[in-house]
Design a protein around this motif. Structure first.
Motif, PDB file in Angstrom:
ATOM      1  N   VAL A  61       0.682  -1.141  -0.158  1.00  0.00           N
ATOM      2  CA  VAL A  61      -0.006  -0.092   0.036  1.00  0.00           C
ATOM      3  C   VAL A  61       0.898   1.371   0.080  1.00  0.00           C
ATOM      4  O   VAL A  61       2.003   1.245   0.869  1.00  0.00           O
ATOM      5  N   SER A  62       0.482   2.047  -1.027  1.00  0.00           N
ATOM      6  CA  SER A  62       1.281   3.331  -0.944  1.00  0.00           C
ATOM      7  C   SER A  62       1.232   4.149   0.544  1.00  0.00           C
ATOM      8  O   SER A  62       0.160   4.680   0.896  1.00  0.00           O
ATOM      9  N   GLU A  63       2.360   4.155   0.941  1.00  0.00           N
ATOM     10  CA  GLU A  63       2.580   5.152   2.259  1.00  0.00           C
ATOM     11  C   GLU A  63       3.966   5.406   2.455  1.00  0.00           C
ATOM     12  O   GLU A  63       4.932   5.207   1.550  1.00  0.00           O
ATOM     13  N   ILE A  64       4.145   6.487   3.425  1.00  0.00           N
ATOM     14  CA  ILE A  64       5.496   6.893   3.479  1.00  0.00           C
ATOM     15  C   ILE A  64       6.355   5.528   3.993  1.00  0.00           C
ATOM     16  O   ILE A  64       6.105   5.145   4.962  1.00  0.00           O
ATOM     17  N   GLY A  65       7.908   5.548   3.553  1.00  0.00           N
ATOM     18  CA  GLY A  65       8.418   4.632   3.978  1.00  0.00           C
ATOM     19  C   GLY A  65       8.354   3.235   3.032  1.00  0.00           C
ATOM     20  O   GLY A  65       9.035   2.274   3.223  1.00  0.00           O
ATOM     21  N   ILE A  66       7.081   3.368   1.902  1.00  0.00           N
ATOM     22  CA  ILE A  66       7.260   2.205   1.183  1.00  0.00           C
ATOM     23  C   ILE A  66       8.302   1.788   0.470  1.00  0.00           C
ATOM     24  O   ILE A  66       8.731   0.567   0.171  1.00  0.00           O
ATOM     25  N   GLY A  67       9.314   2.547   0.149  1.00  0.00           N
ATOM     26  CA  GLY A  67      10.585   2.187  -0.692  1.00  0.00           C
ATOM     27  C   GLY A  67      11.392   1.438   0.212  1.00  0.00           C
ATOM     28  O   GLY A  67      11.936   0.304  -0.382  1.00  0.00           O
ATOM     29  N   THR A  68      11.608   1.489   1.435  1.00  0.00           N
ATOM     30  CA  THR A  68      12.440   0.661   2.231  1.00  0.00           C
ATOM     31  C   THR A  68      11.923  -0.686   2.223  1.00  0.00           C
ATOM     32  O   THR A  68      12.601  -1.752   2.204  1.00  0.00           O
ATOM     33  N   ILE A  69      10.486  -0.840   2.253  1.00  0.00           N
ATOM     34  CA  ILE A  69       9.720  -2.272   2.373  1.00  0.00           C
ATOM     35  C   ILE A  69      10.041  -2.779   0.947  1.00  0.00           C
ATOM     36  O   ILE A  69      10.393  -4.124   0.917  1.00  0.00           O
ATOM     37  N   ALA A  70      10.058  -2.006   0.053  1.00  0.00           N
ATOM     38  CA  ALA A  70      10.178  -2.597  -1.425  1.00  0.00           C
ATOM     39  C   ALA A  70      11.564  -3.079  -1.561  1.00  0.00           C
ATOM     40  O   ALA A  70      11.520  -4.067  -2.628  1.00  0.00           O
ATOM     41  N   ALA A  71      12.668  -2.445  -0.982  1.00  0.00           N
ATOM     42  CA  ALA A  71      14.002  -2.885  -1.179  1.00  0.00           C
ATOM     43  C   ALA A  71      13.988  -4.372  -0.627  1.00  0.00           C
ATOM     44  O   ALA A  71      14.596  -5.186  -1.175  1.00  0.00           O
ATOM     45  N   GLY A  72      13.262  -4.383   0.655  1.00  0.00           N
ATOM     46  CA  GLY A  72      13.333  -5.811   1.300  1.00  0.00           C
ATOM     47  C   GLY A  72      12.768  -6.997   0.377  1.00  0.00           C
ATOM     48  O   GLY A  72      13.211  -7.872   0.080  1.00  0.00           O
TER      49      GLY A  72
ATOM     50  N   LEU B 182     -17.291   3.564   2.751  1.00  0.00           N
ATOM     51  CA  LEU B 182     -16.353   4.781   2.583  1.00  0.00           C
ATOM     52  C   LEU B 182     -15.475   4.953   3.931  1.00  0.00           C
ATOM     53  O   LEU B 182     -14.437   5.261   3.852  1.00  0.00           O
ATOM     54  N   SER B 183     -15.955   4.621   5.122  1.00  0.00           N
ATOM     55  CA  SER B 183     -15.554   4.923   6.333  1.00  0.00           C
ATOM     56  C   SER B 183     -14.227   4.133   6.234  1.00  0.00           C
ATOM     57  O   SER B 183     -13.130   4.358   7.194  1.00  0.00           O
ATOM     58  N   SER B 184     -13.980   2.917   5.722  1.00  0.00           N
ATOM     59  CA  SER B 184     -12.969   2.133   5.689  1.00  0.00           C
ATOM     60  C   SER B 184     -11.959   2.278   4.892  1.00  0.00           C
ATOM     61  O   SER B 184     -10.703   1.948   5.126  1.00  0.00           O
ATOM     62  N   ILE B 185     -12.274   3.136   3.880  1.00  0.00           N
ATOM     63  CA  ILE B 185     -11.133   3.587   2.876  1.00  0.00           C
ATOM     64  C   ILE B 185     -10.786   5.007   2.850  1.00  0.00           C
ATOM     65  O   ILE B 185      -9.872   5.435   1.975  1.00  0.00           O
ATOM     66  N   LYS B 186     -11.474   5.522   3.766  1.00  0.00           N
ATOM     67  CA  LYS B 186     -11.162   7.067   3.586  1.00  0.00           C
ATOM     68  C   LYS B 186      -9.677   7.429   3.955  1.00  0.00           C
ATOM     69  O   LYS B 186      -9.035   8.551   3.424  1.00  0.00           O
ATOM     70  N   HIS B 187      -9.029   6.551   4.858  1.00  0.00           N
ATOM     71  CA  HIS B 187      -7.585   7.032   5.272  1.00  0.00           C
ATOM     72  C   HIS B 187      -6.699   5.842   4.836  1.00  0.00           C
ATOM     73  O   HIS B 187      -5.643   5.495   5.398  1.00  0.00           O
ATOM     74  N   ALA B 188      -7.026   5.099   3.910  1.00  0.00           N
ATOM     75  CA  ALA B 188      -6.421   3.696   3.468  1.00  0.00           C
ATOM     76  C   ALA B 188      -5.294   4.187   2.484  1.00  0.00           C
ATOM     77  O   ALA B 188      -5.387   4.164   1.257  1.00  0.00           O
ATOM     78  N   GLY B 189      -4.108   4.691   2.950  1.00  0.00           N
ATOM     79  CA  GLY B 189      -2.735   4.813   2.236  1.00  0.00           C
ATOM     80  C   GLY B 189      -2.890   6.245   1.675  1.00  0.00           C
ATOM     81  O   GLY B 189      -3.634   7.292   1.884  1.00  0.00           O
TER      82      GLY B 189
END
Length: 530
Positions: free
Chosen positions: A47-58, A81-88
Motif C-alpha cells: 500500500v502506498s505509504e511513507i517509507g514504502i521504498g524501504t519495504i520494497a527494497a526488502g 467509505l469509512s473503511s477506505i477514507k484514510h487507506a494509504g
C-alpha cells in the motif's frame, strides 16, 4: 471453499498468505511459492505509504518477481467509505518512492513494478509509466464498464444492478457483457497510443521512468497548491542513458534445492508417473527449506490436489529448515528424524508428516521443543505427528488438518476453523483465540489449563462422549505407532487414569457434534442403526 471450512462457520481472520509479520516471513513465503511452482511469478502488494521504498527494497531482495503499489483510491466498492477514507496515499507518491529507492540501491532490475488504485484512463497509464510503472491494474473501472454503479452495498447481498448478489430477482437486472469491458480497454489502449504519438515515442517501455518528461502544470493559481513541492515526484535518478534496469530476465529461482534431487530420482519419477511406491532417505541441514513442496507441486500439476494414488515414503535425517512438509499432498509421507524449524506442515493438504528426535537421545522428548513456531499453518488436510513440543501459534488457521504434539507455546489453535488437535502436555496462554471450528484435546497434568484458554468463543469440557474418547485414543495410538513416543505409550497403558486429565476445547460450531455432545452422539448412533 479454499479454507475447507465447515458450512456455517464464520471466518473471522484472513487466509494464511495475508498474515505476514516481518520481512523474514515474507521472504520465506516467496521461497515457498517459488518452491512449489518454479515457473510462476510471485507478486507482492504494498500500500502506498511513507517509507514504502524501504519495504520494497526488502521485497526485491526476497526475490519477488512483481511489486504492486496500490494507491488509496479505487477498490471494488465492497468496502464502506469509512473503511477506505484514510487507506494509504496516492499511488503517485508510493510509485515514485519505490522507483527511487530501487534505482539507488541497484535493485530495480530485479522486479517489475505494477501500479493500481483508481486508474481510469490512458492518461493515467502514461503518467504511471513516466513514474516507473511497467504494469497497470484496473479494478473499479472494469466493474463500472460492466454495469456496477458503486452502491457500496456488496456485503448486504442487495446490489441494485445485480453484480454482487445471490438474489435471483436482482441478478436478472444485470445486463453487462464481456464485450463491454473489452471495448473499454480498447479505448484505453487507443488513448495511450495517441499520447505516445504526441510525445514522439513508439511504445510504453520507451517512456518508463522518464520523469524528465514531466513538469508542473503552469497557470494554476490556487492557494492550496502554491506551496506544493513536487520534487519528490520529479527529481528521480537519471534513467535515460542506462536502460538496462528494464531487462528483468526470467522468474526468480530458489537455486539448487533438495527437491530437485528427489524429482531427478528415477524411482520417484516412476512412482509419480505410474501411481507407484517409492522409499528414499536423505540427509538434511537447516538450509534445506520447504522440503517436499516441489515434489507436491509436481504431483499436483499432474493429478490435482487428490488424484495421486501412489505412495512416496521419504525419510530425512538432520535439522530441517523452515516449512518442512509445506503443501504436502495425499500419498506423501515425510518422516524427519531430528528437528525442524518454523512452519512445519504449512498449507498441507493431505498425507502424513512425522517428526521425531534422533535415536539414542538422553533427554525426555516430551519436555523439549522439536518443531518451531506457526506449524500446521493454514492446513486443509493431512496429519502431523511430532514427538516433542511445538512452538507458538500452532495450528493457526488450521481448517482440516489433524495433529498430535506433546506440548505447545502461546496461541495454540488460534483462528482454527476445522480439524482435530491433540496436545499431550502443557500449552501456553491464549489457547483457542478466534477458534470457530474443529476440536482440540489437551492434557492438563497440573490443573492450569482452564486459565490458559481464551474464553471469548470456545468452551472447555471433559471428554464426555464415547465418540470423543474414541477419536482421542485413535490419534494417540497413531502417534505412538509413527513416533514410538514413550509419552503416548504411557498414556495408553494407563488410559483410565489419564482420560480424566484431558480437556476438550469446543467452539460453538462443534457443540452439537457426536464427539462433544452426548445427546448428539446418541442420536447419531440411532440414525446409523436405522
Amino acid at each position: 471453499m479454499l479454507r475447507r471450512s465447515k458450512p456455517g462457520v464464520p471466518l473471522i481472520s484472513p487466509p494464511p498468505h495475508h498474515d505476514i509479520y516481518s520481512i523474514e516471513d515474507l521472504a520465506q513465503l516467496i521461497f515457498d511459492l517459488h518452491q512449489i511452482n518454479p515457473k510462476a511469478g510471485v507478486s507482492v502488494k504494498l500500500v502506498s505509504e511513507i517509507g514504502i521504498g524501504t519495504i520494497a527494497a526488502g521485497v526485491a531482495k526476497a526475490n519477488a518477481d512483481v511489486i504492486q503499489i496500490s494507491g488509496h483510491d479505487g477498490g471494488t466498492g465492497a468496502s464502506p467509505l469509512s473503511s477506505i477514507k484514510h487507506a494509504g496515499l496516492p499511488w503517485e507518491l508510493g510509485l515514485t518512492e519505490v522507483q527511487r529507492v530501487l534505482l539507488e540501491n541497484q535493485l530495480r532490475d530485479r522486479v517489475l513494478l505494477r501500479v493500481d488504485g483508481g486508474l481510469k484512463t490512458g492518461w493515467d497509464v502514461v503518467m504511471g509509466a513516466l513514474m516507473g510503472a511497467e504494469e497497470f491494474g484496473f479494478g473499479s473501472i472494469a466493474m463500472i464498464a460492466e454495469g456496477c454503479i458503486m452502491a457500496r452495498v456488496c456485503h448486504t447481498n442487495n446490489c441494485p444492478v445485480g453484480v454482487a448478489t445471490q438474489k435471483e430477482e436482482l441478478r436478472k437486472r444485470f445486463t453487462g457483457l464481456p464485450e463491454h469491458v473489452v471495448n473499454f480497454f480498447y479505448f484505453v489502449a487507443e488513448e495511450v497510443r495517441s499520447l505516445l504519438a504526441h510525445l514522439g515515442y513508439h511504445q510504453l517501455s520507451d517512456i518508463t521512468g522518464r520523469t524528465d518528461l514531466l513538469q508542473p502544470r503552469s497557470g494554476v493559481d490556487l492557494a492550496k497548491t502554491a506551496a506544493l513541492d513536487l520534487s519528490a515526484l520529479l527529481d528521480l535518478p537519471d534513467v535515460q542513458t542506462d536502460r538496462t534496469w528494464l531487462h528483468h530476465g526470467d522468474i526468480h529461482s530458489n537455486g539448487p534445492v533438495l527437491d530437485d534431487q528427489m524429482l531427478a530420482d528415477s524411482d520417484i519419477q516412476s512412482a509419480i508417473a505410474q501411481h507407484g511406491t517409492a522409499q528414499k532417505t536423505y540427509k538434511v541441514i537447516n538450509t534445506d527449506r520447504t522440503i517436499g513442496a516441489r515434489v507436491a507441486g509436481a504431483i499436483a500439476q499432474r493429478y490435482g490436489n487428490s488424484g495421486f494414488e501412489g505412495q512416496l515414503d521419504l525419510t530425512f535425517e538432520g535439522s530441517a529448515g523452515q516449512s518442512f512438509g509445506a503443501f504436502n499432498l495425499p500419498g506423501m509421507t515425510l518422516t524427519l528424524v531430528g528437528e525442524a524449524n518454523d512452519y512445519v506442515g504449512k498449507g498441507m493438504h493431505g498425507g502424513t508428516l512425522v517428526v521425531k528426535p534422533f535415536p539414542g537421545i538422553t533427554y525426555d522428548p516430551a519436555e523439549n521443543v522439536i518443531i518451531g513456531n506457526t506449524c500446521l499453518y493454514g492446513s486443509t488436510g493431512g496429519t502431523l505427528y511430532a514427538q516433542g513440543i511445538a512452538g507458538e501459534r500452532f495450528a493457526v488457521r488450521n481448517s482440516k488438518g489433524q495433529a498430535v504434539i506433546e506440548g505447545a507455546g502461546d496461541h495454540c489453535c488460534e483462528y482454527m476453523t476445522g480439524g482435530v488437535i491433540v496436545v499431550l502436555g502443557r500449552v501456553g496462554r491464549n489457547m483457542g483465540a478466534g477458534m470457530t471450528g474443529g476440536l482440540a484435546y489437551c492434557l492438563d497434568p497440573d490443573g492450569t489449563f482452564p486459565i490458559r484458554v481464551n474464553p471469548e468463543i470456545v468452551k472447555v469440557q471433559a471428554v464426555i462422549t464415547a465418540a470423543g474418547e474414541q477419536q482421542l485414543k485413535a490419534l494417540i495410538k497413531a502417534h505412538q505407532v509413527h513416533t514410538g513416543s514413550p509419552k503416548a505409550a504411557q498414556i495408553l497403558a494407563n488410559w483410565a487414569d489419564y482420560l480424566p486429565q484431558f480437556w476438550q476445547v469446543v467452539p460453538p460450531s462443534e457443540a452439537d457434534s457426536p464427539e462433544a455432545n452426548s445427546q448428539a452422539a446418541v442420536a447419531d448412533k440411532v440414525l446409523s442403526s436405522v
